[in-house]
Design an enzyme around this catalytic site. Structure first.
Site, PDB file in Angstrom:
ATOM      1  N   LYS A 253       0.846  -1.192   0.000  1.00 38.66           N
ATOM      2  CA  LYS A 253       0.000   0.000   0.000  1.00 38.66           C
ATOM      3  C   LYS A 253       0.886   1.248   0.000  1.00 38.66           C
ATOM      4  CE  LYS A 253      -3.744   1.874   2.931  1.00 38.66           C
ATOM      5  NZ  LYS A 253      -4.581   1.532   4.118  1.00 38.66           N
TER       6      LYS A 253
ATOM      7  N   SER B 297      -9.196   1.472   3.393  1.00 38.47           N
ATOM      8  CA  SER B 297      -8.415   2.281   2.471  1.00 38.47           C
ATOM      9  C   SER B 297      -7.366   1.486   1.703  1.00 38.47           C
ATOM     10  CB  SER B 297      -7.715   3.406   3.244  1.00 38.47           C
ATOM     11  OG  SER B 297      -6.834   2.851   4.227  1.00 38.47           O
TER      12      SER B 297
ATOM     13  N   SER C 138      -9.471  -1.173   7.510  1.00 36.62           N
ATOM     14  CA  SER C 138      -8.975  -1.037   6.143  1.00 36.62           C
ATOM     15  C   SER C 138      -8.315  -2.269   5.557  1.00 36.62           C
ATOM     16  CB  SER C 138      -8.010   0.154   6.051  1.00 36.62           C
ATOM     17  OG  SER C 138      -8.720   1.356   6.235  1.00 36.62           O
TER      18      SER C 138
END
Length: 423
Positions: free
Chosen positions: A57, A134, A158
């Protein structure tokens, strides 16, 4: 917001994401990777994860690359990282190959996975629906087979939520078990390094590296099953019905379920306690940068950061006290041998064209579920073992603090048994 892949169907000036697509790896048909120069780093020869590819990420530092955090102004105002994040380095040392960095919601402050600047990564297992955020790009890349596993972060859900929406396995570890060095902070008392895989066995193998490799884990540790009735009440009727047979099979493996009320049948109050504590930490982490940079945020992100700035210490202080009460109660409930069962999400992924009001309502129910482990700092695994309307849905299990290895070992054994049942 416009779905990235609807927009990407038109070429040239009519496609607002055409320039972004040009910056992505040519093998990324899902919009999962950031539109910027991509790191490609080989792992150490002979490590336990040799032969596997992973993504990180874009809140994890990779030496020599700017950590973009889902916002062009953040990328513009920050220099390239001097060193790899600790989790990235650990995986490289274990032999895994870093394939690139994945899209995140802006500053990791959302659960939807729709980035105003970079679009919505495609959810291959629920077409036309959001991937969840996210850690949207990491979940999409794993679900779509672009990588074997991926790093995400979990502050308010997330990892757990995108895992459910995308039909893959995901773990939020015990808070503090995996180093956050080199990871953008959001709300430090909730932030964790999590990860995704398509198989429970690989989820466990990655955990053996990231959790330090001190022990293998014991699937047979667990003797009691707790079912969070107030959490299941937040699920849609279809979701609750799809998860019920899984709970019955857990009972057969462990014990007759003890039904418990974890959040006092008052999910909204607990969700707000989580949000108030988180908001104060978010502004502590990023308020000065926002005030000094005046970044362009998408409408959803702008509204969320503005709301966070309005939360007072008078709201957060009693929430912190209540948090410790909940943590102590859960520790007593779980003891050393119980698992707490609850939905990973209240239902399947919302459609990409859902209105802002629909997504906000759904988000409230999601946060009421995910706040439990976050407030109590406990490990939680998402197991994508159900389907509703042809879309994936995960059952999840919360374990006592520090029992991550045993939770992953049990998840592997359970999922192997579920696969045999399907044959």
């Amino acid at each position: 917001m416009t779905d990235r892949h609807e927009a990407a169907g038109d070429e040239g000036a009519g496609n607002p994401f055409a320039a972004l697509d040009a910056g992505r790896p040519p093998w990324d048909a899902l919009g999962a990777f950031v539109p910027a120069p991509q790191p490609h780093i080989a792992g150490r020869d002979g490590g336990p994860l040799s032969g596997l590819r992973f993504a990180a990420k874009d809140i994890f530092d990779v030496a020599g690359y700017v950590t973009g955090c889902g916002n062009p102004d953040w990328a513009r105002s920050h220099a390239p990282a001097a060193a790899h994040a600790a989790a990235v380095q650990a995986l490289l040392d274990a032999g895994a190959e870093l394939a690139g960095k994945t899209v995140t919601d802006e500053l990791a402050y959302s659960l939807n996975g729709q980035n105003f600047h970079y679009g919505t990564p495609t959810n291959v297992n629920a077409p036309g629906r959001i991937p969840g955020g996210s850690s949207s790009g990491s979940a999409a890349a794993v679900a779509g087979g672009l990588v074997d596993f991926a790093l995400g972060s979990d502050t308010g859900g997330s990892v757990r939520v995108p895992a459910s929406y995308c039909g893959i396995f995901g773990l939020r570890p015990t808070h503090g078990r995996v180093s956050l060095a080199g990871v953008m902070p959001l709300a430090p008392s909730f932030d964790t390094v999590g990860w995704f895989a398509r198989e429970a066995g690989l989820l466990r193998r990655v955990g053996q590296v990231l959790l330090g490799g001190a022990r293998q884990g014991e699937a047979g540790r667990w003797r009691r099953l707790l079912v969070a009735e107030d959490a299941f009440a937040l699920a849609t009727p279809a979701a609750a019905a799809a998860l019920a047979p899984l709970v019955e099979r857990l009972e057969q493996r462990l014990s007759r379920a003890e039904k418990v009320a974890v959040i006092d049948n008052d999910p909204e109050s607990w969700m707000l306690r989580f949000r108030h504590i988180q908001a104060r930490e978010v502004i502590d982490s990023h308020g000065a940068w926002i005030a000094g940079t005046h970044p362009v945020f998408g409408p959803e992100s702008r509204e969320r950061f503005d709301w966070a700035a309005s939360v007072t210490e008078a709201q957060a202080a009693p929430a912190r006290v209540a948090r410790e009460t909940l943590a102590a109660r859960l520790a007593e409930m779980l003891g050393e041998d119980a698992l707490l069962c609850l939905p990973a999400a209240p239902g399947v992924a919302p459609r990409c064209e859902s209105t802002a009001a629909e997504l906000q309502s759904h988000r409230g129910a999601v946060l009421s579920l995910t706040a439990i482990a976050g407030l109590a700092r406990l490990p939680q695994v998402s197991l994508p073992l159900a389907r509703v309307e042809g879309c994936p849905l995960a059952l999840s299990l919360i374990a006592p603090a520090g029992a991550d290895e045993d939770l992953l070992a049990f998840a592997e054994v359970l999922c192997a048994a579920e696969e045999r049942q399907d044959l």
